[in-house]
Design a protein around this motif. Structure first.
Motif, PDB file in Angstrom:
ATOM      1  N   GLU A  68      -5.696   7.211   5.244  1.00  0.00           N
ATOM      2  CA  GLU A  68      -6.364   6.087   5.896  1.00  0.00           C
ATOM      3  C   GLU A  68      -5.449   5.593   7.010  1.00  0.00           C
ATOM      4  O   GLU A  68      -4.284   5.308   6.785  1.00  0.00           O
ATOM      5  N   THR A  69      -5.989   5.498   8.227  1.00  0.00           N
ATOM      6  CA  THR A  69      -5.186   5.046   9.357  1.00  0.00           C
ATOM      7  C   THR A  69      -5.819   3.805   9.967  1.00  0.00           C
ATOM      8  O   THR A  69      -7.047   3.665   9.975  1.00  0.00           O
ATOM      9  N   PRO A  70      -4.990   2.920  10.490  1.00  0.00           N
ATOM     10  CA  PRO A  70      -5.537   1.710  11.110  1.00  0.00           C
ATOM     11  C   PRO A  70      -6.136   2.029  12.472  1.00  0.00           C
ATOM     12  O   PRO A  70      -5.596   2.831  13.222  1.00  0.00           O
ATOM     13  N   LYS A  71      -7.252   1.381  12.780  1.00  0.00           N
ATOM     14  CA  LYS A  71      -7.920   1.590  14.054  1.00  0.00           C
ATOM     15  C   LYS A  71      -7.450   0.549  15.068  1.00  0.00           C
ATOM     16  O   LYS A  71      -7.128   0.876  16.199  1.00  0.00           O
ATOM     17  N   GLU A  72      -7.456  -0.737  14.651  1.00  0.00           N
ATOM     18  CA  GLU A  72      -7.025  -1.803  15.560  1.00  0.00           C
ATOM     19  C   GLU A  72      -6.678  -3.052  14.777  1.00  0.00           C
ATOM     20  O   GLU A  72      -7.013  -3.191  13.604  1.00  0.00           O
ATOM     21  N   ASN A  97     -15.900  -0.903   7.800  1.00  0.00           N
ATOM     22  CA  ASN A  97     -16.534  -1.935   8.617  1.00  0.00           C
ATOM     23  C   ASN A  97     -15.574  -3.086   8.855  1.00  0.00           C
ATOM     24  O   ASN A  97     -14.534  -3.192   8.199  1.00  0.00           O
ATOM     25  N   VAL A  98     -15.940  -3.975   9.756  1.00  0.00           N
ATOM     26  CA  VAL A  98     -15.117  -5.154  10.045  1.00  0.00           C
ATOM     27  C   VAL A  98     -14.979  -6.029   8.800  1.00  0.00           C
ATOM     28  O   VAL A  98     -13.930  -6.620   8.562  1.00  0.00           O
ATOM     29  N   GLU A  99     -16.033  -6.096   7.969  1.00  0.00           N
ATOM     30  CA  GLU A  99     -15.983  -6.912   6.757  1.00  0.00           C
ATOM     31  C   GLU A  99     -14.943  -6.406   5.765  1.00  0.00           C
ATOM     32  O   GLU A  99     -14.487  -7.149   4.901  1.00  0.00           O
ATOM     33  N   GLU A 100     -14.548  -5.144   5.882  1.00  0.00           N
ATOM     34  CA  GLU A 100     -13.591  -4.555   4.958  1.00  0.00           C
ATOM     35  C   GLU A 100     -12.158  -4.555   5.500  1.00  0.00           C
ATOM     36  O   GLU A 100     -11.270  -3.952   4.896  1.00  0.00           O
ATOM     37  N   ALA A 101     -11.929  -5.237   6.615  1.00  0.00           N
ATOM     38  CA  ALA A 101     -10.582  -5.321   7.178  1.00  0.00           C
ATOM     39  C   ALA A 101      -9.671  -6.079   6.217  1.00  0.00           C
ATOM     40  O   ALA A 101     -10.119  -6.972   5.492  1.00  0.00           O
ATOM     41  N   THR A 102      -8.386  -5.716   6.212  1.00  0.00           N
ATOM     42  CA  THR A 102      -7.437  -6.328   5.275  1.00  0.00           C
ATOM     43  C   THR A 102      -6.302  -7.013   6.018  1.00  0.00           C
ATOM     44  O   THR A 102      -5.968  -6.642   7.148  1.00  0.00           O
ATOM     45  N   TRP A 103      -5.725  -8.011   5.362  1.00  0.00           N
ATOM     46  CA  TRP A 103      -4.547  -8.692   5.911  1.00  0.00           C
ATOM     47  C   TRP A 103      -3.307  -7.969   5.420  1.00  0.00           C
ATOM     48  O   TRP A 103      -3.130  -7.763   4.223  1.00  0.00           O
ATOM     49  N   GLU A 104      -2.440  -7.570   6.359  1.00  0.00           N
ATOM     50  CA  GLU A 104      -1.200  -6.859   6.046  1.00  0.00           C
ATOM     51  C   GLU A 104      -0.046  -7.596   6.716  1.00  0.00           C
ATOM     52  O   GLU A 104      -0.243  -8.310   7.694  1.00  0.00           O
ATOM     53  N   THR A 105       1.170  -7.394   6.217  1.00  0.00           N
ATOM     54  CA  THR A 105       2.315  -8.024   6.864  1.00  0.00           C
ATOM     55  C   THR A 105       2.573  -7.344   8.204  1.00  0.00           C
ATOM     56  O   THR A 105       2.482  -6.113   8.324  1.00  0.00           O
ATOM     57  N   GLU A 106       2.878  -8.143   9.184  1.00  0.00           N
ATOM     58  CA  GLU A 106       3.095  -7.611  10.531  1.00  0.00           C
ATOM     59  C   GLU A 106       4.306  -6.698  10.570  1.00  0.00           C
ATOM     60  O   GLU A 106       4.299  -5.664  11.227  1.00  0.00           O
ATOM     61  N   ALA A 107       5.347  -7.047   9.826  1.00  0.00           N
ATOM     62  CA  ALA A 107       6.566  -6.235   9.835  1.00  0.00           C
ATOM     63  C   ALA A 107       6.300  -4.816   9.328  1.00  0.00           C
ATOM     64  O   ALA A 107       6.741  -3.834   9.939  1.00  0.00           O
ATOM     65  N   SER A 108       5.558  -4.694   8.234  1.00  0.00           N
ATOM     66  CA  SER A 108       5.300  -3.354   7.690  1.00  0.00           C
ATOM     67  C   SER A 108       4.377  -2.556   8.613  1.00  0.00           C
ATOM     68  O   SER A 108       4.545  -1.350   8.767  1.00  0.00           O
ATOM     69  N   MET A 109       3.436  -3.228   9.254  1.00  0.00           N
ATOM     70  CA  MET A 109       2.537  -2.530  10.172  1.00  0.00           C
ATOM     71  C   MET A 109       3.290  -2.096  11.437  1.00  0.00           C
ATOM     72  O   MET A 109       3.039  -1.007  11.957  1.00  0.00           O
ATOM     73  N   ARG A 110       4.201  -2.946  11.943  1.00  0.00           N
ATOM     74  CA  ARG A 110       5.008  -2.556  13.121  1.00  0.00           C
ATOM     75  C   ARG A 110       5.873  -1.348  12.804  1.00  0.00           C
ATOM     76  O   ARG A 110       6.065  -0.469  13.639  1.00  0.00           O
ATOM     77  N   GLU A 111       6.398  -1.315  11.579  1.00  0.00           N
ATOM     78  CA  GLU A 111       7.263  -0.214  11.179  1.00  0.00           C
ATOM     79  C   GLU A 111       6.466   1.091  11.034  1.00  0.00           C
ATOM     80  O   GLU A 111       6.891   2.140  11.507  1.00  0.00           O
ATOM     81  N   SER A 112       5.289   1.014  10.409  1.00  0.00           N
ATOM     82  CA  SER A 112       4.511   2.220  10.140  1.00  0.00           C
ATOM     83  C   SER A 112       3.648   2.654  11.320  1.00  0.00           C
ATOM     84  O   SER A 112       3.447   3.851  11.536  1.00  0.00           O
ATOM     85  N   TYR A 113       3.124   1.696  12.083  1.00  0.00           N
ATOM     86  CA  TYR A 113       2.186   2.013  13.182  1.00  0.00           C
ATOM     87  C   TYR A 113       2.571   1.228  14.431  1.00  0.00           C
ATOM     88  O   TYR A 113       1.861   0.307  14.854  1.00  0.00           O
ATOM     89  N   PRO A 114       3.687   1.581  15.089  1.00  0.00           N
ATOM     90  CA  PRO A 114       4.116   0.814  16.284  1.00  0.00           C
ATOM     91  C   PRO A 114       3.148   0.923  17.457  1.00  0.00           C
ATOM     92  O   PRO A 114       3.103   0.027  18.299  1.00  0.00           O
TER      93      PRO A 114
END
Length: 118
Positions: A68-72, A97-114
């Motif tokens: 699973e990869t983040p789109k935006e 879908n947009v309704e299934e979007a999740t809240w993630e920590t910004e630090a972990s997302m910056r590290e994994s998907y810069p």
């Protein structure tokens, strides 16, 4: 003394019968008040080729899982706690879908998907 007890038992039985009869009559009146008016609102379905959905192809590995990869990133917020603040981002994932979007920590997302933060 036994005669008094027998009379009291008969009185109790009569009261119980009367109570049960009241309950039955109440249930009958409540049941008769319910009416179903669904038939007027239903319409016959007519087949339409535009209603057919095409399935998405998902590549599955041996463990029956997929990547699973983040789109935006849809939104940002800061959660304040006793120990400090945590920056969160709302992530829209591929194949969701947009309704299934999740809240993630910004630090972990910056590290994994810069590339999302460029």
């Amino acid at each position: 003394m036994i005669q008094e007890m027998v009379e009291q038992v008969q009185i109790i039985r009569q009261k119980m019968r009367a109570s049960q009869d009241r309950q039955k009559s109440y249930a009958d009146t409540r049941r008769s008040d319910i009416s179903f008016e669904v038939g007027e609102k239903l319409r016959r379905y007519l087949s339409d080729p535009s209603h057919v959905l095409s399935p998405e192809v998902i590549e599955v590995d041996e463990q029956l899982s997929y990547l699973e990869t983040p789109k935006e990133i849809l939104d940002r917020k800061v959660r304040k706690t006793r120990n400090g603040e945590t920056a969160l981002v709302k992530v829209l994932w591929t194949k969701h879908n947009v309704e299934e979007a999740t809240w993630e920590t910004e630090a972990s997302m910056r590290e994994s998907y810069p590339h999302l933060f460029a």
